[in-house]
Design an enzyme around this catalytic site. Structure first.
Site: not given
Ligand code: C2E
Ligand code: SIN
Ligand code: FE
Ligand code: FE
Ligand code: SIN
Length: 370
Positions: A229-230, A233, A258, A284-285, A313
């Site tokens: 799914h990712d 990235k 992504h 997936h988002h 996810d």
């Molecule tokens: P990811 O880290 O695998 O997170 C996937 C999804 O999980 C996020 O989609 C969000 O819906 C949820 N999620 C993750 N961490 C949190 C959290 O602390 N609180 C809440 N309420 N939800 C959370 P999203 O937001 O569309 O982000 C997609 C991807 O973008 C993330 O995958 C990550 O790779 C990146 N990302 C998002 N926010 C940040 C950030 O503040 N810093 C960095 N370095 N990367 C970020």
């Molecule tokens: C992850 O599952 O590693 C992040 C998926 C996402 O982009 O939210």
């Molecule tokens: Fe993922």
């Molecule tokens: Fe994703």
């Protein structure tokens, strides 16, 4: 000697056998069908199919153990089954306990009383041993020459089916390994333990799909397509993906590309699995209420597979430490998922997730305990 009615009955059984056996491509179910069919056709009390494990020089079979299946293994030279495999000959025994080739080991363990045995080897087209049928305890009398001949006939059909199933499993395995490797490339930059995250997504999504009531094949497709799914990235620069703090709005906008990058990489693929992976990547988002990205799709317009992946996810992202956040407890994450039902997530999936939550916790626990 067989009368005419008996011959006709056997011809009919042979055709039915061929039909049943050739309609099952998976090895596990195939072996079960083979054993049960042969048991019935030969009017025997038991039948097992043992397969040769070339690497270990063993014979193995799945046997019922209470409600689950266990693997039974023994050296290829052991017992009547081993004798049949190694000699390539049919072995027909009337009184097991008066035959030196009979080991009686299994009887000792199971308390079963073996009397008559008919063992017929399974060979592939080149004559290489594949395994053996071992039929125990003819219901009336002993196995006769007709039983021997008939089981040899069935063995030819069975061998072809077993070899096909083994080829199919090999192919599937190498296909899946390639997909997993591909997924690892995409994720290894932003995860501490990539393999673990992929395993989680794969297991959780298959569990939810199964409990949701999807058919076996679809569950397996989700199990193997979800880790991709990712994949998009890979196209996100390190400065964004690995940023320890919060993303700026511009950076987040770039990050939100992504799903489309992933879908572009996978689109046009011939394979059914990669096509599914593409549909999952792009959606997936998306959020159930239409506020997600990239297309703002709403409700059931979002493919079911993507609605499942989005729940698992986020659950796995929350329970995992990321460069930008600490790990939440499974209970905290589950509470968040429930709270977002109908907003971010499909309430029907959240429902299934909630019911499956104890099993998910057990999966997590089993992983910690070495
Ligand atoms: P990811 O880290 O695998 O997170 C996937 C999804 O999980 C996020 O989609 C969000 O819906 C949820 N999620 C993750 N961490 C949190 C959290 O602390 N609180 C809440 N309420 N939800 C959370 P999203 O937001 O569309 O982000 C997609 C991807 O973008 C993330 O995958 C990550 O790779 C990146 N990302 C998002 N926010 C940040 C950030 O503040 N810093 C960095 N370095 N990367 C970020
Ligand atoms: C992850 O599952 O590693 C992040 C998926 C996402 O982009 O939210
Ligand atoms: Fe993922
Ligand atoms: Fe994703
Ligand atoms: C064998 O010795 O052929 C296996 C059967 C058994 O021990 O019950």
């Amino acid at each position: 000697m067989a009368n005419k009615g008996d011959l006709q009955r056997r011809q009919l059984l042979l055709v039915q056998f061929g039909r049943k056996v050739s309609s099952e491509p998976r090895l596990g179910p195939l072996l079960e069908i083979l054993a049960e069919e042969v048991r019935q056709i030969l009017s025997a009390d038991r039948c097992s199919v043992f397969l040769v494990d070339k690497d270990k020089n063993e014979l193995w079979s799945k046997v019922a153990h209470g409600l689950e299946k266990r693997e039974l293994r023994f050296p290829i030279s052991m017992g009547v089954a081993g004798f049949a495999v190694q000699s390539g000959e049919v072995i027909n025994i009337k009184d097991a306990y008066n035959d030196t080739r009979f080991s009686g080991e299994h009887d000792k363990v199971t308390g079963y009383k073996t009397q008559s045995i008919l063992a017929v080897p399974l060979k592939n087209r080149e004559g290489r041993p594949l395994g053996v049928f071992q039929v125990l305890n003819k219901k009336r009398g002993f196995f006769d020459e007709q039983d021997e001949g008939f089981l040899q006939l069935l063995s030819v059909i069975a061998s072809a089916a077993i070899e096909n199933a083994q080829l199919y499993e090999d192919l599937k395995k190498s296909h899946l390994e390639t997909i997993y490797r591909l997924a690892m490339v995409a994720e290894y930059r932003d995860q501490e333990d990539t393999a673990k995250h992929l395993r989680h997504i794969s297991k959780y999504s298959a569990l939810i799909a199964d409990r949701y009531g999807l058919p076996y094949d679809q569950v397996e497709d989700i199990r193997y397509a979800s880790p991709l799914h990712d994949i998009g990235k890979v196209a996100i620069p390190d400065s964004i993906l690995r940023k320890p703090g919060k993303l700026t709005p511009e950076e987040y906008k770039e990050m939100q590309k992504h799903p489309e990058y992933g879908a572009k990489m996978l689109e046009g693929a011939e394979s059914k699995l990669l096509k599914l992976a593409s549909r999952i990547s792009i959606a997936h988002h998306e959020k159930f209420d239409g506020t997600g990205y990239p297309n703002g799709l709403k409700g059931e317009i979002i493919p079911l597979e993507a609605r499942i992946i989005s729940v698992v996810d986020v659950f796995d992202a929350l329970t995992t430490k990321r460069v930008y956040k600490k790990a939440w407890s499974p209970e905290e994450a589950a509470a968040y998922i429930r709270e977002r039902a109908g907003k971010d997530f499909d309430p029907a999936i959240v429902d299934v997730f909630t019911k499956a939550f104890p099993d998910i916790c057990e999966m997590i626990l089993l992983e910690i305990i070495p």
